[in-house]
Scaffold this active site. Structure first.
Site, short mmCIF file in Angstrom:
data_model
loop_
_atom_site.label_atom_id
_atom_site.label_comp_id
_atom_site.label_asym_id
_atom_site.label_seq_id
_atom_site.Cartn_x
_atom_site.Cartn_y
_atom_site.Cartn_z
N HIS A 116 0.66 -1.12 0.12
CA HIS A 116 -0.09 -0.07 -0.02
C HIS A 116 0.93 1.14 0.06
O HIS A 116 1.92 1.23 0.56
CB HIS A 116 -0.99 0.25 1.12
CG HIS A 116 -1.87 0.98 1.20
ND1 HIS A 116 -2.52 1.36 0.05
CD2 HIS A 116 -2.24 2.06 2.10
CE1 HIS A 116 -3.72 2.47 0.37
NE2 HIS A 116 -3.34 2.83 1.39
N CYS A 174 -3.84 2.65 -5.63
CA CYS A 174 -2.92 3.71 -4.71
C CYS A 174 -1.63 3.84 -5.08
O CYS A 174 -1.03 4.82 -5.12
CB CYS A 174 -2.83 2.91 -3.20
SG CYS A 174 -2.10 1.34 -3.33
N HIS A 188 -3.39 9.14 0.99
CA HIS A 188 -3.44 7.73 0.44
C HIS A 188 -4.81 7.47 -0.23
O HIS A 188 -6.05 7.99 0.14
CB HIS A 188 -2.90 6.65 1.22
CG HIS A 188 -3.86 6.47 2.37
ND1 HIS A 188 -4.45 5.26 2.82
CD2 HIS A 188 -4.25 7.09 3.32
CE1 HIS A 188 -4.92 5.49 3.93
NE2 HIS A 188 -5.01 6.59 4.32
#
Length: 225
Positions: free
Chosen positions: A54, A155, A66
């Site tokens: 991530h 992401c 994010h």
């Protein structure tokens, strides 16, 4: 219930500490705190999950922007609820509905107990990083709701655009490369041809249309392999 649990594992790696490893965990936590003191505005942050990584952009002041799948902004206008940390259910439903948002969370909520890696993408990206403040400003301007795609806009695409000015994902590329090796092979083409022929004979459904499909599909797989 099992598919939902599997999807949760894709995004959230819940730590399961061993009582006999408390000292080692304390040392690792101390290292994480030290690393977080070194964070600078515009840094690209990575945290490992169960099956992927991530990404986020550090904005300063302990805040990280994010892009994360989230269903709540699509069904609710209560900003107090939306600003709360995204739960597994919100995240999974966001993936299925292809809805997400660029949000700002604390470093701790972003990391979720995982180690934070800083700017490691600089070593593999062919483009130089933009100015640090410009990176953070891009990340801030993009805050809000937008469409989410696990493969085509996730992401990693978001942070790559913010830091390098290009929309790309190494994880997506690797996944597609692996899927191509598994699905687009001569072995799969032969198996598809054999299966198609068997189904047509067993079901007694041999027509011009079905025969064309039974021949065309393995042919396309064969040519793409």
């Amino acid at each position: 219930m099992f598919p939902l649990q599997l999807l949760a594992l894709l995004f959230i790696a819940t730590p399961t500490p061993d009582p006999g490893e408390e000292e080692e965990e304390e040392e690792e936590e101390g290292q994480r705190r030290t690393n977080r003191k070194c964070l600078r505005r515009g840094d690209l942050l990575e945290v490992p999950r169960t099956l992927f990584t991530h990404f986020g952009i550090y904005l300063g002041g302990g805040r990280v922007a994010h892009f994360i799948p989230d269903i709540l902004p699509a069904v609710c206008r209560d900003q107090t609820r939306i600003r709360r940390m995204v739960t597994n259910s919100r995240l999974i439903l966001g993936v299925l509905a292809k809805r997400g948002s660029v949000r700002v969370d604390s470093v701790e909520d972003f990391a979720y107990g995982s180690e934070i890696l800083i700017n490691t993408m600089d070593k593999v990206c062919s483009r130089p990083a933009l100015a640090a403040d410009g990176v953070a400003q891009r990340a801030e301007r993009l805050q809000g709701n937008m469409s989410y795609s696990l493969l085509w806009y996730n992401c990693e695409h978001y942070v790559m655009y913010c830091r390098y000015g290009t929309v790309a994902s190494f994880q997506t590329f690797q996944f597609c490369k692996t899927a191509r090796k598994l699905l687009l092979s001569r072995r799969v083409a032969k198996a598809t041809a054999a299966l198609g022929a068997c189904l047509l004979l067993l079901l007694d459904a041999v027509t011009v249309c079905t025969a064309t499909i039974a021949v065309l599909l393995p042919f396309l797989i064969w040519m793409a392999a």
